[in-house]
Write a protein that holds these residues in place. Structure first.
Motif, PDB file in Angstrom:
ATOM      1  N   TYR A 308       0.842  -1.188   0.000  1.00  0.00           N
ATOM      2  CA  TYR A 308       0.000   0.000   0.000  1.00  0.00           C
ATOM      3  C   TYR A 308       0.882   1.245   0.000  1.00  0.00           C
ATOM      4  N   LYS A 309       0.672   2.125  -0.960  1.00  0.00           N
ATOM      5  CA  LYS A 309       1.557   3.271  -1.169  1.00  0.00           C
ATOM      6  C   LYS A 309       1.027   4.569  -0.557  1.00  0.00           C
ATOM      7  N   GLY A 310      -0.133   4.541   0.057  1.00  0.00           N
ATOM      8  CA  GLY A 310      -0.667   5.742   0.690  1.00  0.00           C
ATOM      9  C   GLY A 310      -0.101   5.944   2.089  1.00  0.00           C
ATOM     10  N   LYS A 311      -0.588   7.001   2.768  1.00  0.00           N
ATOM     11  CA  LYS A 311      -0.138   7.332   4.123  1.00  0.00           C
ATOM     12  C   LYS A 311      -0.562   6.238   5.093  1.00  0.00           C
ATOM     13  N   GLN A 312       0.351   5.900   6.022  1.00  0.00           N
ATOM     14  CA  GLN A 312       0.089   4.825   6.967  1.00  0.00           C
ATOM     15  C   GLN A 312       0.288   5.306   8.402  1.00  0.00           C
ATOM     16  N   PHE A 313      -0.639   4.895   9.283  1.00  0.00           N
ATOM     17  CA  PHE A 313      -0.534   5.142  10.720  1.00  0.00           C
ATOM     18  C   PHE A 313      -0.689   3.805  11.439  1.00  0.00           C
ATOM     19  N   TRP A 314       0.061   3.595  12.510  1.00  0.00           N
ATOM     20  CA  TRP A 314      -0.084   2.340  13.247  1.00  0.00           C
ATOM     21  C   TRP A 314      -0.836   2.569  14.552  1.00  0.00           C
ATOM     22  N   MET A 315      -1.525   1.519  14.995  1.00  0.00           N
ATOM     23  CA  MET A 315      -2.229   1.588  16.278  1.00  0.00           C
ATOM     24  C   MET A 315      -1.834   0.383  17.121  1.00  0.00           C
ATOM     25  N   ASN A 316      -1.985   0.529  18.403  1.00  0.00           N
ATOM     26  CA  ASN A 316      -1.591  -0.516  19.350  1.00  0.00           C
ATOM     27  C   ASN A 316      -2.847  -1.148  19.948  1.00  0.00           C
ATOM     28  N   ILE A 317      -2.986  -2.458  19.780  1.00  0.00           N
ATOM     29  CA  ILE A 317      -4.132  -3.203  20.311  1.00  0.00           C
ATOM     30  C   ILE A 317      -3.697  -3.906  21.595  1.00  0.00           C
ATOM     31  N   ALA A 318      -4.622  -4.066  22.510  1.00  0.00           N
ATOM     32  CA  ALA A 318      -4.298  -4.589  23.840  1.00  0.00           C
ATOM     33  C   ALA A 318      -3.616  -5.954  23.803  1.00  0.00           C
ATOM     34  N   CYS A 319      -3.856  -6.741  22.765  1.00  0.00           N
ATOM     35  CA  CYS A 319      -3.287  -8.087  22.695  1.00  0.00           C
ATOM     36  C   CYS A 319      -1.876  -8.093  22.109  1.00  0.00           C
ATOM     37  N   GLU A 320      -1.362  -6.919  21.732  1.00  0.00           N
ATOM     38  CA  GLU A 320      -0.054  -6.877  21.071  1.00  0.00           C
ATOM     39  C   GLU A 320       1.088  -6.840  22.074  1.00  0.00           C
ATOM     40  N   TYR A 321       2.284  -6.791  21.520  1.00  0.00           N
ATOM     41  CA  TYR A 321       3.495  -6.856  22.345  1.00  0.00           C
ATOM     42  C   TYR A 321       3.762  -5.513  23.028  1.00  0.00           C
ATOM     43  N   PRO A 322       4.169  -5.536  24.305  1.00  0.00           N
ATOM     44  CA  PRO A 322       4.191  -4.311  25.126  1.00  0.00           C
ATOM     45  C   PRO A 322       5.524  -3.574  25.142  1.00  0.00           C
ATOM     46  N   PHE A 323       6.180  -3.424  23.980  1.00  0.00           N
ATOM     47  CA  PHE A 323       7.487  -2.769  24.004  1.00  0.00           C
ATOM     48  C   PHE A 323       7.484  -1.386  23.354  1.00  0.00           C
ATOM     49  N   TYR A 324       6.361  -0.934  22.828  1.00  0.00           N
ATOM     50  CA  TYR A 324       6.343   0.328  22.079  1.00  0.00           C
ATOM     51  C   TYR A 324       6.645   1.547  22.952  1.00  0.00           C
ATOM     52  N   ASN A 325       6.304   1.453  24.231  1.00  0.00           N
ATOM     53  CA  ASN A 325       6.562   2.607  25.097  1.00  0.00           C
ATOM     54  C   ASN A 325       8.048   2.828  25.357  1.00  0.00           C
ATOM     55  N   LYS A 326       8.882   1.927  24.865  1.00  0.00           N
ATOM     56  CA  LYS A 326      10.326   2.118  25.003  1.00  0.00           C
ATOM     57  C   LYS A 326      10.839   3.240  24.107  1.00  0.00           C
ATOM     58  N   PHE A 327      10.176   3.419  22.963  1.00  0.00           N
ATOM     59  CA  PHE A 327      10.650   4.450  22.033  1.00  0.00           C
ATOM     60  C   PHE A 327       9.535   5.351  21.537  1.00  0.00           C
ATOM     61  N   TYR A 328       8.342   5.232  22.134  1.00  0.00           N
ATOM     62  CA  TYR A 328       7.224   6.137  21.874  1.00  0.00           C
ATOM     63  C   TYR A 328       6.630   6.578  23.200  1.00  0.00           C
ATOM     64  N   SER A 329       6.005   7.724  23.219  1.00  0.00           N
ATOM     65  CA  SER A 329       5.301   8.176  24.422  1.00  0.00           C
ATOM     66  C   SER A 329       3.834   8.414  24.085  1.00  0.00           C
ATOM     67  N   ASP A 330       2.966   8.212  25.059  1.00  0.00           N
ATOM     68  CA  ASP A 330       1.529   8.498  24.926  1.00  0.00           C
ATOM     69  C   ASP A 330       0.892   7.778  23.735  1.00  0.00           C
ATOM     70  N   VAL A 331       1.096   6.482  23.653  1.00  0.00           N
ATOM     71  CA  VAL A 331       0.485   5.684  22.587  1.00  0.00           C
ATOM     72  C   VAL A 331      -0.828   5.104  23.096  1.00  0.00           C
ATOM     73  N   PRO A 332      -1.973   5.434  22.476  1.00  0.00           N
ATOM     74  CA  PRO A 332      -3.248   4.867  22.938  1.00  0.00           C
ATOM     75  C   PRO A 332      -3.304   3.364  22.669  1.00  0.00           C
ATOM     76  N   VAL A 333      -3.977   2.647  23.539  1.00  0.00           N
ATOM     77  CA  VAL A 333      -4.131   1.202  23.394  1.00  0.00           C
ATOM     78  C   VAL A 333      -5.613   0.900  23.213  1.00  0.00           C
ATOM     79  N   PHE A 334      -5.952   0.158  22.165  1.00  0.00           N
ATOM     80  CA  PHE A 334      -7.344  -0.133  21.842  1.00  0.00           C
ATOM     81  C   PHE A 334      -7.687  -1.575  22.191  1.00  0.00           C
ATOM     82  N   ARG A 335      -8.960  -1.771  22.496  1.00  0.00           N
ATOM     83  CA  ARG A 335      -9.419  -3.082  22.933  1.00  0.00           C
ATOM     84  C   ARG A 335      -9.360  -4.085  21.789  1.00  0.00           C
ATOM     85  N   ALA A 336      -8.923  -5.289  22.130  1.00  0.00           N
ATOM     86  CA  ALA A 336      -8.883  -6.362  21.140  1.00  0.00           C
ATOM     87  C   ALA A 336     -10.292  -6.897  20.914  1.00  0.00           C
TER      88      ALA A 336
END
Length: 602
Positions: A308-336
């Protein structure tokens, strides 16, 4: 007596104590009545007694004597009443856990005034669930099962409660069934996909440097009506109306509905993908427009992000791996949830919409089809979703929105249950409308026509292209220094994990195959020490332990249940080691999967 019980509740049930003391001033649905042979009963306004008006103690004894347990470790009872059965029950079933569900706060309050419950309130084997919604009760009991606190239930109900709270009891049992069904579905999905999710998550790490978090979009699209478009067959009936909604609402296409919309000349503003399987990539490979913003979960199939060549944004779902806060701040977590539409609903409410409109959410085989025409699945004969009516063994018959019979499947019912639980539990049943013109209804979400919804809730004009441009201009705010260090540390950790895991498997096999199990305790302790070292590894804790966790727990529970039925010590050991080998091999494959994916990250 009430003060004594409330004092005990201060420590063990503080929230329930607050509800007891604050909310019963004007409640008088029951009258306390002296029974003929001693003790009290309660009488409601219809004249019905909660207990026998002659001898409630004898009635309680007969109630407990009617129990016929097999191997259940937990007794669940609907109704406490004044608690006459509790001392008899604890005497007869001292080793059993007890869950008491009392739907009436007033009945519980009356019980506290006539009986000393302090020993039961303190008892770790007894749980009181008082005046809680059925969904909450189901969730609590399910959590006990997940945490291996209980294995099987024996269910009874007081006769008064069976009559006066029949709907409540039915709803609780339905929710327990939903939780068990959901758990089975989750375990099945996890067994098949968990290592694929792990592989995709690591492969998709390379995009975190360029793709921002969806957290940046909230202020741009807040306060606007949102239409969530799914690919159900009824989408064919009203898809044409969406063309006129482009500048009056935020249109979000989930899953393969994007392909259907494009074929009908409708371009959504967002497209959402979370599926880790290869067909997900084909959906986005066939999207012609690059205008929509692609919001994805990091477990999505890695090729979807490549094609996909358009603009992309990622989101964090509650069932995913919990390491994103190591290099991001204030990332919302959505219900699985079991479907991309479920997860998207939580995302939409986080955006703070003025109204939510569901379209194409049939959750059934309307017209004997699962998807609307134009979906990507229809291009592959092996994925055709037409229902062969003569082969209905796998299907469930339910009522559609018109009251007619329609076929569905258990996976679709999981999605329906999730919607119903979500809007009910989180009080989201206002401002959300189901404009699907077919399929099964969703309790708590009223059905209205899409034409009516657009006229009533999508009346204001927005310059959506300008809003999208604001999204296009957002860049990733990742901390690259911390991200690069994470990659280096994870590479080192996974190499250590592979060596420890291989050594653990070899020792476990050797102990299992040994004819003479002398020094079993010492050799088993060596395996335990390797496990402790492995589980202390940071990458193991961040990646591996979350891969197939329910599957591993299921194996553990099965092994413990089987061991409890075996008397021979050698046979017990063999069953234990067999279960460990099964777990360790799965874990080792997960470590190898993570390592292979990390080597492919640019």
């Amino acid at each position: 007596m009430l003060d004594v019980n409330l004092e005990a509740m201060t420590k063990y049930y503080p929230d329930l104590k607050v509800r007891i003391t604050k909310h019963l001033a004007n409640v008088n649905d029951f009258t306390r009545v002296q029974s003929k042979f001693g003790g009290y009963t309660l009488q409601n306004k219809s004249g019905l007694f909660v207990h026998s008006s002659y001898n409630p103690q004898r009635e309680a004894g007969s109630f407990v004597e009617s129990f016929s347990l097999n191997n259940e470790d937990t007794i669940l009872i609907f109704g406490l009443g004044l608690g006459y059965y509790l001392p008899i029950l604890r005497q007869k079933f001292q080793d059993k856990k007890l869950i008491v569900i009392e739907p009436s706060l007033e009945i519980f309050n009356e019980a506290l005034q006539v009986q000393d419950f302090t020993e039961y309130l303190k008892d770790e084997l007894i749980v009181f669930l008082v005046d809680l919604p059925p969904y909450i009760v189901g969730t609590i009991v399910d959590s006990f099962i997940n945490e291996n606190k209980i294995k099987s239930l024996y269910i009874k109900q007081l006769s008064f409660h069976n009559r006066m709270f029949a709907e409540y009891i039915r709803d609780v049992k339905d929710n327990l069934s939903k939780q068990i069904l959901s758990k089975r579905g989750n375990i099945g999905t996890e067994i098949v996909f968990s290592q694929t999710w792990l592989y995709n998550t690591i492969k998709n790490l390379k995009y975190l440097g360029t793709n921002p978090s969806v957290g940046h979009l909230k202020n741009i699209f807040s306060g606007k009506p949102v239409i969530i478009v799914s690919a159900g067959p009824s989408l064919e009936k009203n898809v044409h109306l969406l063309k006129g909604a482009y500048n009056k609402s935020l249109i979000i296409a989930v899953g393969s509905s994007i392909n259907i919309l494009e074929k009908n000349g409708v371009i959504p503003h967002f497209i959402v993908g979370v599926d880790g399987s290869a067909p997900e990539a084909r959906i986005f490979e066939k999207v012609k427009s690059t205008k929509p913003i692609f919001i994805y979960s990091n477990i999505v199939h890695h090729r979807a992000l490549d094609v996909y060549k358009g603009k992309q944004f990622w989101m964090n779902i509650a069932c995913e791996y919990p390491f994103y806060n190591k290099f991001y701040s204030d990332v919302p977590v959505f219900r699985a949830g079991p479907s991309v539409a479920n997860i998207t609903l939580d995302l939409v409410y986080w955006l703070n919409p003025s109204a939510v409109i569901l379209v194409g959410q049939d959750l059934a085989y309307t017209g004997n089809y699962r998807y609307a025409k134009g979906n990507i699945h229809g291009d592959d004969p092996e994925m055709m979703a037409e229902l062969e009516v003569e082969d209905t063994n796998e299907f469930i018959v339910v009522k559609d929105i018109h009251g007619d019979e329609i076929y569905t499947k258990s996976d679709l019912l999981l999605m329906k249950n999730w919607f119903e639980d979500y809007v009910g539990f989180f009080n989201k049943d206002e401002g959300i409308y189901n404009c699907t013109e077919g399929g099964t209804p969703i309790k708590g979400i009223p059905n209205i026509s899409l034409n009516y919804a657009l006229q009533k809730y999508c009346t204001r004009e927005y310059n959506m292209d300008d809003l999208l441009k604001k999204g296009y201009n957002i860049s990733s705010d990742i901390n690259l220094e911390k991200f690069n260090q994470f990659i280096l540390d994870t590479t080192t950790d996974l190499n250590i994990c592979k060596k420890l895991s291989k050594k653990r498997i070899d020792k476990t096999y050797k102990l299992f195959n040994a004819k003479d199990k002398k020094n079993f305790s010492r050799k088993y302790r060596e395996i335990e020490l390797l496990t402790e070292e492995l589980e202390s590894n940071n990458s193991y804790k961040e990646l591996i332990i979350h891969t197939g966790n329910q599957y591993i727990t299921t194996i553990t529970t099965g092994v413990h249940n089987k061991i409890n039925t075996i008397e021979d010590i050698q046979e017990k050991r063999n069953v234990l080691l067999e279960g460990l080998i099964k777990q360790y091999l799965y874990i080792h494959k997960s470590i190898e999967t993570a390592d292979a994916a990390l080597r492919e990250v640019d």
